[in-house]
Enzyme design. Structure first.
Site, PDB file in Angstrom:
ATOM      1  CG  ASP A 163      42.942  35.003  30.803  1.00 13.88           C
ATOM      2  OD1 ASP A 163      42.865  33.804  31.111  1.00 13.88           O
ATOM      3  OD2 ASP A 163      43.388  35.875  31.579  1.00 13.88           O
TER       4      ASP A 163
ATOM      5  CB  ALA B 216      33.023  42.545  39.264  1.00 11.68           C
ATOM      6  CB  ILE B 217      37.585  39.445  37.239  1.00 11.83           C
ATOM      7  CG1 ILE B 217      37.658  38.024  37.798  1.00 11.83           C
ATOM      8  CG2 ILE B 217      38.013  40.448  38.301  1.00 11.83           C
ATOM      9  CD1 ILE B 217      39.079  37.570  38.079  1.00 11.83           C
ATOM     10  CG  ASP B 218      37.814  35.806  34.703  1.00 14.18           C
ATOM     11  OD1 ASP B 218      38.668  36.682  34.471  1.00 14.18           O
ATOM     12  OD2 ASP B 218      38.086  34.733  35.255  1.00 14.18           O
TER      13      ASP B 218
ATOM     14  CB  SER C 295      37.631  34.907  39.478  1.00 13.97           C
ATOM     15  OG  SER C 295      38.860  34.396  39.942  1.00 13.97           O
ATOM     16  CE1 TYR C 296      40.940  29.986  43.512  1.00 17.23           C
ATOM     17  CE2 TYR C 296      40.563  30.901  41.335  1.00 17.23           C
ATOM     18  CZ  TYR C 296      41.247  30.048  42.163  1.00 17.23           C
ATOM     19  OH  TYR C 296      42.235  29.243  41.656  1.00 17.23           O
ATOM     20  CD1 TRP C 297      35.287  36.962  47.532  1.00 19.52           C
ATOM     21  CD2 TRP C 297      36.965  36.689  46.079  1.00 19.52           C
ATOM     22  NE1 TRP C 297      36.403  37.583  48.055  1.00 19.52           N
ATOM     23  CE2 TRP C 297      37.447  37.429  47.175  1.00 19.52           C
ATOM     24  CE3 TRP C 297      37.840  36.380  45.041  1.00 19.52           C
ATOM     25  CZ2 TRP C 297      38.754  37.867  47.263  1.00 19.52           C
ATOM     26  CZ3 TRP C 297      39.143  36.812  45.131  1.00 19.52           C
ATOM     27  CH2 TRP C 297      39.586  37.549  46.234  1.00 19.52           C
TER      28      TRP C 297
ATOM     29  CD  GLU D 148      40.081  31.847  37.642  1.00 21.62           C
ATOM     30  OE1 GLU D 148      39.927  32.811  38.419  1.00 21.62           O
ATOM     31  OE2 GLU D 148      41.206  31.404  37.334  1.00 21.62           O
TER      32      GLU D 148
END
Length: 322
Positions: A42, A154-156, A172-174, A209
């Site tokens: 990443d 709440a990532i990326d 991400s996903y979700w 994502e």
């Protein structure tokens, strides 16, 4: 993220139509040759004001690499000596993911995520530095969070200025990629910030994502990683793109299909030894755009490594790698 073609130099993209079909068979360019510390996951890359380069990544306490020429990379330890205490609210190891570095208002800003695998009890935080170098960061705390009752994760994080306002895409996903507006003074979202929806897949688990939004010409381009990462040579990550004249969307691919309906042009996918290309970011260097990403090296037991390719913009305004 990328349509059905790639550029030409150095064994770049060759597009050949298969007999009797309209499907393009694409040969993707290999990453530019690099030396030194290649292992990364990443990556976010920036050219510093001192002329050198730094890349931050998932791993360690935000792993750091530095370079003088964008070719040879040295291991530079971590952004932080120790995890800030609040990180442990989101995982037991204080392990941050998927950082994003940018520069504005005389400071470098490093956004990152803290979570655990398989949950959207997650938080995005931010740190600031005058130099952007590892060991100089001051953590500023939480920017935005999600809980198991939310339909986003709440990532990326990926931050962009647009028309005098500051925005952060994430997800991400979700249900995929979301975006909130940030306060430019604090770099954080307001408690009641509207959560915009930018991209998703038609079926669960909505495997998209790692957003990155880039302005080129009159368009905003949303790059994202599709399918599955983090499984070595079994990873299926690939990078797609859509664009919009408005930062808030709707984003569509080159056929006009919305990214909210599963659209997206393919930019780069695994080929040869370079498996699961994704976790991407885009950075500018001397007026040229570069795509940074990780791939899993099939000739080195699936070790994640740094990929760098130039981004070229076609006459119709779509990015391609070479």
């Amino acid at each position: 993220m990328k349509r059905l073609r790639l550029a030409a130099p150095l064994a770049a993209a060759v597009v050949a139509l298969l007999p009797g079909t309209a499907q393009a068979d694409v040969t993707y360019p290999d990453p530019q040759p690099i030396t030194g510390q290649e292992i990364i996951h990443d990556p976010t890359v920036i050219r510093l004001k001192n002329g050198g380069y730094v890349s931050y990544s998932t791993g360690g306490v935000i792993g750091a690499r530095t370079s003088k020429d964008r070719v040879h990379w040295d291991d530079a330890g971590n952004a932080f000596a120790e995890p800030p205490e609040w990180w442990y609210e989101y995982n037991d190891t204080g392990d941050p993911w998927a950082p994003d570095i940018s520069y504005r208002d005389g400071r470098y800003w490093l956004y990152y995520a803290v979570s655990s695998w398989g949950t959207n009890h997650s938080a995005i935080g931010v740190a600031t530095s005058r130099t952007g170098l590892p060991g100089t960061w001051t953590d500023q705390g939480k920017v935005f969070t999600s809980e198991t009752t939310d339909t986003w994760n709440a990532i990326d994080p990926a931050v962009i200025r647009a028309d005098g306002r500051l925005w952060m895409a994430f997800g991400s996903y979700w249900t995929g990629i979301r975006m909130v507006e940030l306060n430019p003074r604090t770099g954080k979202a307001a408690e009641d910030a509207t959560v915009h929806h930018l991209a998703t897949r038609p079926d669960a688990p909505y495997a998209v994502e790692g957003p990155e939004i880039v302005k080129h010409g009159r368009y905003y381009y949303l790059f994202a990683s599709y399918d599955a990462c983090c499984s070595g040579v079994n990873s299926t990550y690939k990078i797609k793109v859509g664009r919009s004249t408005d930062i808030e969307g709707p984003y569509v691919d080159s056929t006009g299909k919305p990214l909210l309906e599963g659209g997206g042009d393919l930019v780069l996918e695994g080929h040869g030894r370079y498996i699961g290309t994704g976790g991407q970011s885009v950075f500018e260097d001397r007026g040229k755009d570069w795509l940074a990403y990780h791939y899993y090296d099939a000739e080195d037991d699936g070790t994640p490594k740094l990929g760098l390719n130039r981004l070229h913009w076609t006459k119709t305004g779509w990015p391609e790698v070479f």
